[in-house]
Design a protein around this motif. Structure first.
Motif, PDB file in Angstrom:
ATOM      1  N   ARG A  45      35.029  -5.585  17.433  1.00 18.79           N
ATOM      2  CA  ARG A  45      36.507  -5.067  17.828  1.00 18.79           C
ATOM      3  C   ARG A  45      37.037  -4.809  16.418  1.00 18.79           C
ATOM      4  O   ARG A  45      38.317  -4.445  16.331  1.00 18.79           O
ATOM      5  N   GLN A  69      27.854   1.656  34.091  1.00  9.08           N
ATOM      6  CA  GLN A  69      29.329   1.239  34.020  1.00  9.08           C
ATOM      7  C   GLN A  69      29.763   1.016  35.618  1.00  9.08           C
ATOM      8  O   GLN A  69      30.394  -0.029  35.833  1.00  9.08           O
ATOM      9  N   SER A  94      31.299  -3.157  26.856  1.00  8.49           N
ATOM     10  CA  SER A  94      32.293  -3.308  26.060  1.00  8.49           C
ATOM     11  C   SER A  94      32.025  -4.799  25.376  1.00  8.49           C
ATOM     12  O   SER A  94      31.149  -5.463  26.171  1.00  8.49           O
ATOM     13  N   HIS A 135      25.723  -3.726  22.693  1.00  3.47           N
ATOM     14  CA  HIS A 135      26.760  -2.832  22.677  1.00  3.47           C
ATOM     15  C   HIS A 135      26.521  -1.335  22.770  1.00  3.47           C
ATOM     16  O   HIS A 135      26.871  -0.518  23.648  1.00  3.47           O
TER      17      HIS A 135
END
Length: 398
Positions: free
Chosen positions: A326, A171, A238, A232
């Protein structure tokens, strides 16, 4: 790595399974075979039992298992034959097994994948549905069992090879992941003519040798939508950190763009034996049997954005990846189930090629469900999604 790894292959009669056996055959001193599994292909499984001599052969379908058992006895092969879902789970989690190649197509592979994860196996994941359907439930099983999860899909293996060794830094260091797509056989076709596509045309992939279901997914680009979802969960990125670019030559299998805007990519010939060999030998590398990439013979490598004219009309399903990620937890499982039903309906000529997306869209819009929290919830959601997809097909026929 143990001097000799004991392997179970889930889905040994498919293209990934047969390629895995090819790679293992190059290194007989490094691998021994515990179990092979298949759904219903008795003749091919019998041939594999005769050639590779697994300890156990499992057929998912009972009728096929009984036929195989009779044939194995008649030929005097020292192979135990079993059948059914519980047998699949058991050979995936057997104590003597070090690594499991998970290559069962579709949601049917979810339960044995979870069984292998909970048992702490090295899990070589070629079954993208384990992540698409299983989502956080599957990843929780990986964490709780202490399993080693290694992606085998060419795109995800490429990403894994292009990421830093320490996942704790991903990340902080990575800006985005870029998955490449060939564009399939209809990349340049007029979108208005897609209603006339036949199953034979959809299964004629320009670069890869694959089964019929995944070939159709490549033609619709639903395979890439599922791979976005898989990325993901595999890499903790994300939806906004995931991108797809069309690369017709299939030489660059995927890329990682870092915070400084440098890009690391993995290149190779379009041969699944390369990621299979990497998964089997990781963190080492070993001979795969694939041809080396010849840079002198390469044509120009080209790239096309997904939003170039015509592409979103050719591949409307690609947007569903970000929409379901989402959306309500479980939406990805609904999409996967609907797509499996729709592709089967297309292959059996009950719907048109361009109606695959209509079935997927309708199922997502119409189905109401609660968030799944365990395997039973996921299996129930899969079943209800399939039922709704079948209703969507009936509505298409008016």
């Amino acid at each position: 790595m143990n001097p000799t790894q004991c392997i179970t292959i889930l889905g040994s009669t498919g293209s990934i399974g047969t390629s895995t056996l090819d790679v293992m055959g190059l290194h007989p001193d490094r691998f021994r075979l515990h179990a092979l599994t298949a759904s219903s292909q008795v003749e091919l499984m019998l041939a594999q039992c005769a050639r590779y001599r697994p300890q156990v052969a499992v057929m998912a379908q009972e009728a096929a298992g009984r036929v195989l058992a009779k044939r194995v006895r008649a030929e005097g092969l020292p192979v135990q034959v079993r059948w059914g879902a519980s047998a699949l789970d058991e050979v995936a989690s057997a104590p003597e097994v070090d690594a499991v190649m998970a290559a069962i197509v579709g949601a049917a592979g979810l339960s044995p994948c979870i069984a292998a994860a909970r048992s702490g196996k090295r899990l070589l994941l070629a079954n993208k549905e384990a992540l698409v359907v299983g989502g956080e439930v599957f990843m929780a099983a990986v964490r709780e069992g202490g399993a080693t999860l290694l992606p085998i899909d060419s795109e995800h293996s490429a990403i894994f090879q292009s990421l830093p060794d320490d996942p704790n830094t991903w990340q902080r260091r990575v800006q985005k992941i870029i998955l490449t797509a060939s564009g399939g056989p209809f990349r340049s076709r007029d979108p208005m003519t897609l209603k006339d596509v036949t199953p034979e045309q959809a299964c004629a992939h320009p670069n890869w040798v694959m089964g019929r279901k995944i070939s159709v997914d490549s033609a619709t680009m639903m395979n890439k939508a599922l791979e976005v979802i898989e990325a993901h969960y595999l890499f903790g990125m994300s939806p906004d950190q995931l991108e797809v670019v069309i690369h017709p030559q299939s030489v660059i299998h995927s890329m990682v763009q870092y915070r400084d805007h440098s890009v690391v990519a993995q290149l190779g010939t379009p041969d699944m034996r390369v990621p299979i060999a990497y998964g089997l030998s990781w963190p080492e590398r070993m001979e795969s049997g694939a041809e080396a990439l010849d840079f002198h013979a390469l044509s120009a490598m080209t790239f096309e954005a997904m939003d170039e004219p015509g592409h979103l009309q050719r591949y409307p399903g690609i947007r569903l990846a970000w929409e379901t990620l989402r959306g309500m937890p479980g939406s990805c499982a609904v999409l996967n189930a609907a797509n499996e039903v729709a592709v089967d309906a297309f292959l059996t000529r009950r719907i048109r090629f361009d109606q695959i997306h209509d079935v997927n869209r309708s199922t997502l819009d119409r189905l109401s469900f609660a968030q799944p929290v365990c395997l039973d919830d996921l299996l129930a959601l899969d079943a209800s999604s399939r039922a709704e997809a079948r209703q969507s097909i009936l509505r298409l026929h008016g």
